[in-house]
Design a protein around this motif. Structure first.
Motif, short mmCIF file in Angstrom:
data_model
loop_
_atom_site.label_atom_id
_atom_site.label_comp_id
_atom_site.label_asym_id
_atom_site.label_seq_id
_atom_site.Cartn_x
_atom_site.Cartn_y
_atom_site.Cartn_z
N ILE A 183 0.84 -1.31 -0.06
CA ILE A 183 -0.03 0.02 0.02
C ILE A 183 0.79 1.25 0.19
O ILE A 183 1.96 1.15 0.37
CB ILE A 183 -0.87 0.04 1.24
CG1 ILE A 183 -0.26 -0.23 2.71
CG2 ILE A 183 -1.99 -1.02 1.17
CD1 ILE A 183 -1.25 0.01 3.86
N ASP A 184 0.42 2.33 -0.47
CA ASP A 184 1.11 3.44 -0.55
C ASP A 184 0.88 4.56 0.96
O ASP A 184 1.65 5.39 0.90
CB ASP A 184 0.62 4.25 -1.55
CG ASP A 184 0.89 3.60 -2.85
OD1 ASP A 184 2.01 3.15 -3.24
OD2 ASP A 184 -0.15 3.54 -3.72
N ALA A 185 -0.25 4.23 1.41
CA ALA A 185 -0.65 5.13 2.60
C ALA A 185 -1.82 4.54 3.13
O ALA A 185 -2.14 3.27 2.99
CB ALA A 185 -1.29 6.39 1.89
N ALA A 186 -1.95 5.04 4.30
CA ALA A 186 -3.17 4.71 5.37
C ALA A 186 -3.84 5.76 5.94
O ALA A 186 -3.13 7.16 5.70
CB ALA A 186 -2.51 3.73 6.47
N GLU A 187 -4.62 5.78 6.43
CA GLU A 187 -5.35 6.91 7.23
C GLU A 187 -5.80 6.49 8.78
O GLU A 187 -6.38 5.51 9.04
CB GLU A 187 -6.56 7.46 6.44
CG GLU A 187 -7.77 6.47 6.12
CD GLU A 187 -8.68 6.22 7.50
OE1 GLU A 187 -8.91 7.23 7.98
OE2 GLU A 187 -9.05 4.99 7.57
N ASN A 188 -5.29 7.37 9.66
CA ASN A 188 -5.79 6.94 11.04
C ASN A 188 -5.21 8.44 11.92
O ASN A 188 -4.93 9.35 11.21
CB ASN A 188 -4.72 5.80 11.72
CG ASN A 188 -5.75 4.97 12.73
OD1 ASN A 188 -6.55 5.66 13.54
ND2 ASN A 188 -5.64 3.81 12.53
N ASN A 189 -5.27 8.25 13.15
CA ASN A 189 -5.11 9.44 14.27
C ASN A 189 -3.58 9.31 14.23
O ASN A 189 -2.87 8.43 14.25
CB ASN A 189 -6.01 9.23 15.27
CG ASN A 189 -5.78 7.89 16.03
OD1 ASN A 189 -4.60 7.44 16.47
ND2 ASN A 189 -7.10 7.49 16.09
N ILE A 190 -3.21 10.34 15.06
CA ILE A 190 -1.71 10.45 15.50
C ILE A 190 -1.34 9.37 16.35
O ILE A 190 -0.17 8.75 16.24
CB ILE A 190 -1.20 12.02 15.58
CG1 ILE A 190 -1.22 12.71 14.68
CG2 ILE A 190 0.24 12.23 16.39
CD1 ILE A 190 -0.89 14.19 14.85
N PRO A 191 -1.85 9.30 17.35
CA PRO A 191 -1.43 8.26 18.22
C PRO A 191 -1.37 6.69 17.82
O PRO A 191 -0.51 5.77 18.06
CB PRO A 191 -2.60 8.16 19.28
CG PRO A 191 -2.82 9.62 19.34
CD PRO A 191 -3.13 9.86 17.92
N SER A 192 -2.21 6.48 16.88
CA SER A 192 -2.18 5.15 15.90
C SER A 192 -0.72 5.05 15.07
O SER A 192 -0.47 4.07 15.01
CB SER A 192 -3.37 4.84 15.35
OG SER A 192 -4.42 4.48 16.07
#
Length: 344
Positions: free
Chosen positions: A222-231
């Motif tokens: 994968i090229d990217a992911a999306e989540n919050n900063i703590p994750s």
């Protein structure tokens, strides 16, 4: 050894000591009985699942705090043991266990419930909340209560919402607009809604469990992911990709659930204990979340990550119209979305 016949008393108590020792014996017996009466029964230990690696992660710590509150308020009758680090399986697997009563409690992101509980779609929707304070006010009010009750028909009791911060996209390059996201393979949660959100900005949605993201980023699957900063920090994704773009496209909360099969075996008084302890753990989690978010942001920047702030959020939000049309497609869901938007 016990006496025989109709005398069922233990042999040691069947023949009291001689008169000179009688008062001492009686005093000791009284003390022993008092101590026995004061001892609580063995605590009933409920297991709760969480996928996060850190034992001090805000959701993990919050459920442990809830356990402490329960133990105090129940006189030691109840406690909770948290199994984090995906020890009991992925969020999907633990939800399956929860529904059949094989697991007592579970902390999951609300997106994991989208295919099971239609009302859980509402707080997952992109760009729905305009601030953290707005999100908290909604979830603490009647809209939040209605959404928590929405999974009871699926065998799950919603106890509380926990903060999960703002979700943003992280990759090897800045993602300031939908044009920057076009063609990227972005990991999403295993949810039709999340596939639709990422597809709406021209990216290629790649659903996978949390535990597989690090390797997928490292190997280029994968090229990217999306989540919050703590994750991003806690799962060490910052080691694989160094650019965190603050799209802040969702504030989808975490949910603490209990198996309805387990819940229905509790007395009304004990159910009230659990609800109160869960509610009181929310303030603890939010404080810890705010502290963790600030700490992790500093940490990833020091580790070489770039935080991109000049994001065209209006362009991302405009791309979400087809997502709302597809998923907020009943009068009931439309009513709830409007109730969120009307909350001041």
């Amino acid at each position: 050894m016990h006496s025989t016949g109709t005398d069922r008393r233990p042999a040691l108590l069947a023949t009291p000591p001689s008169t000179p020792l009688k008062r001492l014996w009686r005093g000791g017996l009284t003390l022993a009985l008092a101590c026995t009466a004061a001892m609580p029964a063995l605590a009933v230990e409920f297991r709760s699942a969480d996928v996060h690696n850190s034992d001090d992660y805000p959701t993990v710590a919050a459920v442990r705090h809830m356990s402490d509150l329960l133990a105090q308020r129940s006189g030691g009758k109840y406690k909770i043991k948290v199994f984090n680090k995906s020890a009991l399986g992925t969020e999907k697997e633990t939800l399956d266990q929860l529904k059949i009563g094989a697991l007592e409690m579970n902390r999951v992101n609300i997106s994991s419930l989208n295919s099971l509980c239609p009302k859980s779609l509402v707080p997952t929707m992109p760009f729905l909340f305009h601030s953290v304070s707005h999100m908290r006010k909604v979830l603490d009010g009647p809209v939040g209560e209605e959404i928590l009750k929405g999974c009871e028909s699926q065998g799950m009791i919603g106890l509380a919402f926990y903060d999960s911060g703002s979700r943003s996209i992280y990759a090897k390059k800045p993602v300031r607009s939908p044009a920057d996201a076009k063609g990227l393979k972005i990991r999403v949660q295993q949810s039709e809604l999340w596939v639709a959100i990422v597809s709406a900005i021209g990216a290629n949605a790649t659903p996978m469990p949390t535990s597989e993201i690090y390797t997928a980023l490292k190997t280029g699957l994968i090229d990217a992911a999306e989540n919050n900063i703590p994750s991003y920090a806690g799962f060490k994704h910052y080691e694989a990709v160094k650019v965190f773009s603050l799209t802040e496209h969702s504030m989808a909360p975490e949910v603490l659930l209990m198996s309805k099969l387990v819940w229905d075996k509790l007395s009304k008084a004990d159910q009230d204990l659990f609800r109160a302890a869960a509610r009181d753990s929310v303030a603890f989690q939010r404080k810890k979340w705010d502290d963790q978010e600030a700490k992790d942001r500093d940490m990833v920047v020091k580790a070489g990550s770039q935080i991109v702030t000049d994001v065209d959020k209006a362009a991302f939000k405009a791309a979400m119209s087809p997502v709302y049309a597809r998923f907020i497609n009943t009068p009931d869901l439309q009513r709830l979305v409007k109730a969120v938007q009307d909350t001041q």
